[in-house]
Design a protein around this motif. Sequence first.
Motif, mmCIF file in Angstrom:
data_model
loop_
_atom_site.group_PDB
_atom_site.id
_atom_site.type_symbol
_atom_site.label_atom_id
_atom_site.label_comp_id
_atom_site.label_asym_id
_atom_site.label_seq_id
_atom_site.Cartn_x
_atom_site.Cartn_y
_atom_site.Cartn_z
ATOM 1 N N ALA A 170 0.838 -1.211 0.000
ATOM 2 C CA ALA A 170 0.000 0.000 0.000
ATOM 3 C C ALA A 170 0.868 1.255 0.000
ATOM 4 O O ALA A 170 0.581 2.218 -0.719
ATOM 5 N N MET A 171 1.948 1.239 0.788
ATOM 6 C CA MET A 171 2.862 2.384 0.817
ATOM 7 C C MET A 171 3.484 2.589 -0.560
ATOM 8 O O MET A 171 3.575 3.718 -1.051
ATOM 9 N N LYS A 172 3.893 1.506 -1.187
ATOM 10 C CA LYS A 172 4.494 1.570 -2.528
ATOM 11 C C LYS A 172 3.527 2.224 -3.505
ATOM 12 O O LYS A 172 3.907 3.128 -4.261
ATOM 13 N N GLN A 173 2.271 1.814 -3.474
ATOM 14 C CA GLN A 173 1.265 2.368 -4.382
ATOM 15 C C GLN A 173 1.084 3.865 -4.138
ATOM 16 O O GLN A 173 1.026 4.652 -5.086
ATOM 17 N N ILE A 174 1.012 4.278 -2.888
ATOM 18 C CA ILE A 174 0.820 5.696 -2.551
ATOM 19 C C ILE A 174 2.019 6.531 -3.019
ATOM 20 O O ILE A 174 1.867 7.563 -3.687
ATOM 21 N N VAL A 175 3.215 6.078 -2.650
ATOM 22 C CA VAL A 175 4.423 6.849 -2.980
ATOM 23 C C VAL A 175 4.638 6.907 -4.492
ATOM 24 O O VAL A 175 4.945 7.964 -5.045
ATOM 25 N N GLU A 176 4.454 5.781 -5.160
ATOM 26 C CA GLU A 176 4.673 5.760 -6.602
ATOM 27 C C GLU A 176 3.633 6.591 -7.347
ATOM 28 O O GLU A 176 3.956 7.231 -8.351
ATOM 29 N N SER A 177 2.406 6.650 -6.852
ATOM 30 C CA SER A 177 1.392 7.476 -7.526
ATOM 31 C C SER A 177 1.709 8.956 -7.361
ATOM 32 O O SER A 177 1.442 9.751 -8.256
ATOM 33 N N LYS A 178 2.307 9.323 -6.240
ATOM 34 C CA LYS A 178 2.709 10.725 -6.027
ATOM 35 C C LYS A 178 3.948 11.060 -6.832
ATOM 36 O O LYS A 178 4.127 12.204 -7.252
ATOM 37 N N ALA A 179 4.844 10.059 -7.014
ATOM 38 C CA ALA A 179 6.101 10.312 -7.726
ATOM 39 C C ALA A 179 5.953 10.270 -9.238
ATOM 40 O O ALA A 179 6.814 10.744 -9.962
ATOM 41 N N ALA A 180 4.838 9.704 -9.701
ATOM 42 C CA ALA A 180 4.638 9.582 -11.152
ATOM 43 C C ALA A 180 4.453 10.959 -11.777
ATOM 44 O O ALA A 180 3.711 11.793 -11.259
ATOM 45 N N PRO A 181 5.133 11.202 -12.888
ATOM 46 C CA PRO A 181 4.962 12.499 -13.553
ATOM 47 C C PRO A 181 3.564 12.616 -14.131
ATOM 48 O O PRO A 181 2.972 11.617 -14.549
ATOM 49 N N PRO A 182 3.000 13.827 -14.143
ATOM 50 C CA PRO A 182 1.655 13.981 -14.698
ATOM 51 C C PRO A 182 1.647 13.645 -16.194
ATOM 52 O O PRO A 182 2.592 13.939 -16.901
ATOM 53 N N SER A 183 0.558 13.030 -16.646
ATOM 54 C CA SER A 183 0.493 12.651 -18.066
ATOM 55 C C SER A 183 -0.252 13.659 -18.880
ATOM 56 O O SER A 183 -0.931 14.487 -18.486
#
Length: 183
Positions: A170-183
């Motif tokens: 769950a932490m991975k999903q949260i952090v990676e969604s915040k770190a993903a560049p906007p599309s």
Amino acid sequence: MKVLKRVGLGLVAVVLLFVIVVMTRPSTFRIERSATVAAPPEAVYAQIVDFHAWERWSPWEGLDPALKRTYAGPAAGPGASYAWSGNDDVGEGKMTITGAEQPSNVTVRVEFIKPIEATNTTNFTLAPAPSGTKVTWVMEGENGFIGKAFGMFMDMDKMVGADFEKGLGAMKQIVESKAAPPS
């Protein structure tokens, strides 16, 4: 009468054997799980060092919709604490951050009050990895007689380890969604 005496002696022998076996079990335990998060250590560290963020990824948060939370001390970092009280699935306890080295380590003292009293140490280490940050979640503590006996019938590493894996996911999903560049 002789049969009753033999049955009684047999029961005493079984109980004594059980006590001896329990006493030979390890007096300490260690549960460890790791995951790699595609984000820098600072992003992962922010999720761990602030107990307010745990509500989004902790594997135990959703087990009681009426969970009572109390925060004390600083908002994040050493001295920050989080107490909880809930149903039988989550029990009651308190966590206090006892150490934090940004962005590589957070140490937490975990005090369980209900259903069983225990105090353990939890440590999160964050290390750069080729694809982001390797997060390792460890809990260590002492096993008293009851803990040793319980461990003979329940695989605590498997049970708590599965919770750690769920929380890290769950932490991975949260952090990676915040770190993903906007599309």
